[in-house]
Design a protein around this motif. Structure first.
Motif, mmCIF file in Angstrom:
data_model
loop_
_atom_site.group_PDB
_atom_site.id
_atom_site.type_symbol
_atom_site.label_atom_id
_atom_site.label_comp_id
_atom_site.label_asym_id
_atom_site.label_seq_id
_atom_site.Cartn_x
_atom_site.Cartn_y
_atom_site.Cartn_z
ATOM 1 N N GLU A 176 -27.261 16.591 -1.064
ATOM 2 C CA GLU A 176 -29.244 15.769 -0.787
ATOM 3 C C GLU A 176 -30.204 17.127 -2.316
ATOM 4 N N ASN A 177 -30.447 17.582 -1.464
ATOM 5 C CA ASN A 177 -31.453 18.561 -2.460
ATOM 6 C C ASN A 177 -30.380 19.393 -3.461
ATOM 7 N N LEU A 178 -29.710 19.512 -3.479
ATOM 8 C CA LEU A 178 -28.554 20.397 -4.049
ATOM 9 C C LEU A 178 -28.946 19.259 -5.796
ATOM 10 N N ARG A 188 -34.219 28.167 -0.548
ATOM 11 C CA ARG A 188 -32.374 27.671 -0.601
ATOM 12 C C ARG A 188 -31.778 28.762 0.601
ATOM 13 N N ALA A 189 -32.799 29.653 0.296
ATOM 14 C CA ALA A 189 -32.119 30.758 1.182
ATOM 15 C C ALA A 189 -32.825 30.377 2.473
ATOM 16 N N ALA A 208 -22.666 22.901 2.159
ATOM 17 C CA ALA A 208 -23.925 22.762 1.842
ATOM 18 C C ALA A 208 -24.930 23.032 1.099
ATOM 19 N N MET A 209 -24.369 24.481 0.710
ATOM 20 C CA MET A 209 -25.259 24.805 -0.300
ATOM 21 C C MET A 209 -24.914 24.373 -1.995
ATOM 22 N N GLY A 210 -23.505 24.348 -1.808
ATOM 23 C CA GLY A 210 -22.894 24.261 -3.826
ATOM 24 C C GLY A 210 -23.145 26.104 -3.868
ATOM 25 N N VAL A 211 -22.658 26.882 -3.776
ATOM 26 C CA VAL A 211 -22.299 27.936 -4.416
ATOM 27 C C VAL A 211 -21.431 28.585 -3.549
ATOM 28 N N LEU A 216 -24.100 33.667 -1.947
ATOM 29 C CA LEU A 216 -24.439 33.417 -0.478
ATOM 30 C C LEU A 216 -25.003 34.236 0.335
ATOM 31 N N SER A 217 -24.337 34.990 0.298
ATOM 32 C CA SER A 217 -24.750 36.444 0.579
ATOM 33 C C SER A 217 -25.787 36.959 0.443
ATOM 34 N N THR A 218 -26.256 36.670 -1.158
ATOM 35 C CA THR A 218 -27.048 36.959 -1.585
ATOM 36 C C THR A 218 -28.352 36.749 -0.800
#
Length: 350
Positions: A176-178, A188-189, A208-211, A216-218
Motif C-alpha cells: 500500500e505504501n509503495l 522505507r529503510a 513488502a518493499m517492492g525492491v 534492500l541491502s542498501t
C-alpha cells in the motif's frame, strides 16, 4: 369330439372369443353438451379454501429470532472474510507491530487530509485485522494518517477487517505504501530493517518493499548507520533521497556523538520543518574546508584600491570599485573579446 377338442379340454384351453366390433367414436360437441362445465363460482362455493392457520405469539417470536440470527451470522461471515466496510472508533485501533513511519508533529499533509474527510467523507477505507492479543481491538495494516484524521474529527473510521497473518499484514502494509509512494527514503529503510529484525525472510521483505535484493541491502545498511534517535529528531525528510541520507550516514560515522547530541538538542532545531532539520544537521556535520586565501587588492600608482581579486580552487572573481574609478568595469567588459583573443594568441606561440 375331435382330437383337438379333447386336447383343449385336457389342458384347460378355452376357445378364442369372436371378434367384437369397436364402439363408434363419440362426437366431441355432443359430449360437451351432455357434460356441461360447472361454473367457477359454484365450484368455489362448494369447495371453500381451508382457513389460514394463525401462528401463536411464541412461534412468531421464535421465527423472527431465527431470521435475525441468520442475518447476523451472514453479516459476521462477510466481515470476517473482509468483504464489507465497517465503522470502528479510532481508539480501538492499534498501530502495526512493524512501524513504517517516522512520527512528525509538523506533518504538512495531515491538515489537508482532515479537511478533505470533513467535507467529502473518508473515500478509501483502511485495512485492519483483529488484534491477535486484545479482543475487541484491531491492528492497522495501512491507513494510519486516516486514523489520525478521524480522531481529530471525533468520528469513526471506515475499515475493512481481514484475518491476516503477520506476513500477510506486513506485505499489505508495504505494498500500500509503495503504491501510494508516500514513504520517505529513511522510512522505507527503517521499515526494511525492522522486518529483518523480526525474523521475516528476505523473500517476504522484498515482496513488502517492492525492491530487489541489492537495493534492500542498501536500505538496511543505511538504517543501521543512522541512529534511530537521530531519525526521530530529524523526521521523515521526504526531500532527502538515498544519496543525501548516505552522505549524512558517512558524516555521522566521522562525528563525535556529543556534537550530534548538542546539534539536535538546540532549542530551534525541532521547530523547523523536517526537511530543514535534515539540511541543518547535514551542513553542521560537514568537514571543515581548506582555508580560503585572503583576497588581493590591485592599486593604481596613487595607492588607491581599484580592483579586488578573490581566488578559490576552481574560480577567480574580479571586482572593481566604481567609486575609485567610475566606468572602469564597463571598459574592461567591452574589451573582453580583445583580451581573450590576445591571451589565446599568446598561448599559441612557441
Amino acid at each position: 369330439m375331435s382330437r383337438k377338442s379333447n386336447l383343449d379340454a385336457l389342458f384347460g384351453a378355452r376357445p378364442a372369443p369372436k371378434p367384437v366390433a369397436a364402439p363408434p367414436t363419440p362426437d366431441p360437441e355432443a359430449f360437451a353438451a351432455a357434460n356441461p362445465d360447472t361454473a367457477e363460482p359454484e365450484f368455489a362455493a362448494a369447495n371453500p379454501p381451508a382457513p389460514e392457520r394463525s401462528r401463536s405469539g411464541p412461534v412468531r417470536a421464535m421465527s423472527s429470532t431465527l431470521r435475525g440470527l441468520a442475518a447476523r451470522a451472514d453479516a459476521a461471515a462477510e466481515i470476517e472474510a473482509g468483504t464489507v466496510v465497517v465503522e470502528i472508533e479510532p481508539e480501538r485501533i492499534d498501530d502495526s507491530f512493524i512501524a513504517d513511519r517516522v512520527a512528525d508533529a509538523h506533518d504538512p499533509g495531515l491538515p489537508a487530509l482532515v479537511e478533505s474527510i470533513r467535507e467529502s467523507g473518508q473515500q478509501v477505507p483502511i485495512l485492519v485485522r483483529p488484534h491477535p492479543d486484545s479482543p475487541e481491538r484491531y491492528q492497522v495494516a495501512y491507513g494510519r494518517r486516516r486514523i489520525q484524521a478521524a480522531r481529530r474529527l471525533a468520528r469513526p473510521v471506515r475499515a475493512v477487517v481481514r484475518p491476516l497473518s503477520d506476513a500477510e499484514l506486513v506485505v499489505a502494509q508495504g505494498k500500500e505504501n509503495l503504491e501510494r509512494q508516500d514513504l520517505s527514503y529513511i522510512e522505507r529503510a527503517f521499515f526494511a530493517l525492522r522486518l529483518e529484525e523480526h525474523g521475516f525472510a528476505r523473500a517476504t521483505i522484498t515482496a513488502a518493499m517492492g525492491v530487489g535484493k541489492g537495493d534492500l541491502s542498501t536500505l538496511i545498511s543505511v538504517a543501521r548507520t543512522v541512529p534511530a534517535e537521530i531519525v526521530r529528531a530529524v523526521g521523515p525528510a521526504p526531500a532527502a533521497g538515498r544519496p543525501r541520507w548516505m552522505l549524512l550516514a558517512e558524516r555521522i560515522r566521522a562525528a563525535r556523538p556529543d556534537r550530534i547530541a548538542g546539534l539536535i538538542a538546540e532549542p530551534g532545531f525541532r521547530e523547523k520543518p523536517t526537511n530543514e532539520r535534515f539540511a541543518a544537521l547535514l551542513g553542521a556535520l560537514a568537514p571543515p574546508g581548506a582555508p580560503r586565501p585572503a583576497p588581493q587588492v590591485w592599486s593604481d600608482e596613487a595607492g588607491r584600491g581599484i580592483a579586488r581579486i578573490e581566488r578559490t580552487p576552481d574560480r577567480v572573481a574580479l571586482s572593481f570599485d566604481d567609486r575609485a574609478e567610475p566606468g572602469l568595469a564597463d571598459y574592461v567588459l567591452d574589451r573582453l573579446p580583445e583580451i581573450l583573443a590576445a591571451y589565446r594568441a599568446g598561448r599559441s606561440r612557441p
